[in-house]
Design a protein around this motif. Structure first.
Motif, PDB file in Angstrom:
ATOM      1  N   ASN A  41       4.203  18.694  17.918  1.00 27.99           N
ATOM      2  CA  ASN A  41       2.893  19.171  17.487  1.00 27.99           C
ATOM      3  C   ASN A  41       2.376  20.281  18.398  1.00 27.99           C
ATOM      4  OD1 ASN A  41       2.828  17.474  15.305  1.00 27.99           O
ATOM      5  ND2 ASN A  41       1.619  15.913  16.318  1.00 27.99           N
TER       6      ASN A  41
ATOM      7  N   ASP B 286      -3.404  14.314  17.129  1.00 30.00           N
ATOM      8  CA  ASP B 286      -3.803  13.121  16.386  1.00 30.00           C
ATOM      9  C   ASP B 286      -4.383  13.481  15.033  1.00 30.00           C
ATOM     10  OD1 ASP B 286      -4.989  11.378  19.338  1.00 30.00           O
ATOM     11  OD2 ASP B 286      -2.986  11.547  18.494  1.00 30.00           O
TER      12      ASP B 286
ATOM     13  N   LEU C  52      -1.445  14.624  12.783  1.00 30.86           N
ATOM     14  CA  LEU C  52      -0.673  13.486  12.293  1.00 30.86           C
ATOM     15  C   LEU C  52      -1.439  12.772  11.186  1.00 30.86           C
ATOM     16  CD1 LEU C  52       1.758  11.655  12.423  1.00 30.86           C
ATOM     17  CD2 LEU C  52       0.645  10.406  14.273  1.00 30.86           C
ATOM     18  N   LEU C  53      -2.731  12.563  11.386  1.00 30.49           N
ATOM     19  CA  LEU C  53      -3.543  11.915  10.364  1.00 30.49           C
ATOM     20  C   LEU C  53      -3.527  12.720   9.069  1.00 30.49           C
ATOM     21  CD1 LEU C  53      -5.494   9.711   9.486  1.00 30.49           C
ATOM     22  CD2 LEU C  53      -7.349  11.078  10.462  1.00 30.49           C
ATOM     23  N   SER C  54      -3.662  14.023   9.168  1.00 31.70           N
ATOM     24  CA  SER C  54      -3.650  14.880   7.982  1.00 31.70           C
ATOM     25  C   SER C  54      -2.313  14.796   7.258  1.00 31.70           C
ATOM     26  CB  SER C  54      -3.935  16.333   8.366  1.00 31.70           C
ATOM     27  OG  SER C  54      -5.221  16.451   8.875  1.00 31.70           O
ATOM     28  N   ILE C  55      -1.216  14.798   8.025  1.00 33.00           N
ATOM     29  CA  ILE C  55       0.121  14.707   7.424  1.00 33.00           C
ATOM     30  C   ILE C  55       0.293  13.375   6.709  1.00 33.00           C
ATOM     31  CG2 ILE C  55       2.589  14.539   7.944  1.00 33.00           C
ATOM     32  CD1 ILE C  55       2.039  16.594  10.224  1.00 33.00           C
ATOM     33  N   LEU C  56      -0.120  12.290   7.360  1.00 38.49           N
ATOM     34  CA  LEU C  56       0.004  10.965   6.743  1.00 38.49           C
ATOM     35  C   LEU C  56      -0.861  10.861   5.495  1.00 38.49           C
ATOM     36  CD1 LEU C  56      -0.007   8.668   9.886  1.00 38.49           C
ATOM     37  CD2 LEU C  56       1.913   9.145   8.367  1.00 38.49           C
ATOM     38  N   MET C  57      -2.075  11.369   5.570  1.00 35.59           N
ATOM     39  CA  MET C  57      -2.957  11.301   4.407  1.00 35.59           C
ATOM     40  C   MET C  57      -2.392  12.103   3.245  1.00 35.59           C
ATOM     41  SD  MET C  57      -6.705  11.412   6.180  1.00 35.59           S
ATOM     42  CE  MET C  57      -7.577  11.240   4.636  1.00 35.59           C
ATOM     43  N   GLU C  58      -1.824  13.265   3.539  1.00 34.66           N
ATOM     44  CA  GLU C  58      -1.230  14.073   2.485  1.00 34.66           C
ATOM     45  C   GLU C  58      -0.018  13.362   1.882  1.00 34.66           C
ATOM     46  OE1 GLU C  58      -0.712  18.230   3.357  1.00 34.66           O
ATOM     47  OE2 GLU C  58       1.118  18.244   2.170  1.00 34.66           O
ATOM     48  N   ALA C  59       0.809  12.756   2.728  1.00 30.24           N
ATOM     49  CA  ALA C  59       2.002  12.055   2.242  1.00 30.24           C
ATOM     50  C   ALA C  59       1.627  10.860   1.374  1.00 30.24           C
ATOM     51  CB  ALA C  59       2.854  11.604   3.423  1.00 30.24           C
ATOM     52  N   LEU C  60       0.513  10.216   1.695  1.00 30.32           N
ATOM     53  CA  LEU C  60       0.073   9.042   0.939  1.00 30.32           C
ATOM     54  C   LEU C  60      -0.921   9.396  -0.166  1.00 30.32           C
ATOM     55  CD1 LEU C  60      -0.384   6.614   3.949  1.00 30.32           C
ATOM     56  CD2 LEU C  60       1.510   6.662   2.311  1.00 30.32           C
TER      57      LEU C  60
END
Length: 65
Positions: free
Chosen positions: A30, A40, A43-51
């Protein structure tokens, strides 16, 4: 190490070659990829986009990104 560019993305040795891999922990990745961005939050943005999750937005502005 050769970084991917629009000019060399079609070169299989550069794009997929084992000798051109770089192993980084998430924090180092990162820092390198997003420079001064906050890991952080990224990572949160990536996870939210993936989900497929969208952040809640409140009129009070408490949940602003």
């Amino acid at each position: 190490m050769t970084y991917l560019t629009p000019e060399n993305i079609g070169d299989r040795e550069i794009a997929l070659g084992f000798n051109n891999l770089e192993l980084l922990c998430l924090n180092c990745h990162n820092k390198k990829t997003f420079k001064a961005a906050q890991p952080d939050r990224i990572l949160l943005s990536i996870l939210m986009e993936a989900l497929s999750i969208t952040p809640l937005s409140f009129k009070s502005g408490a949940a602003k990104w």
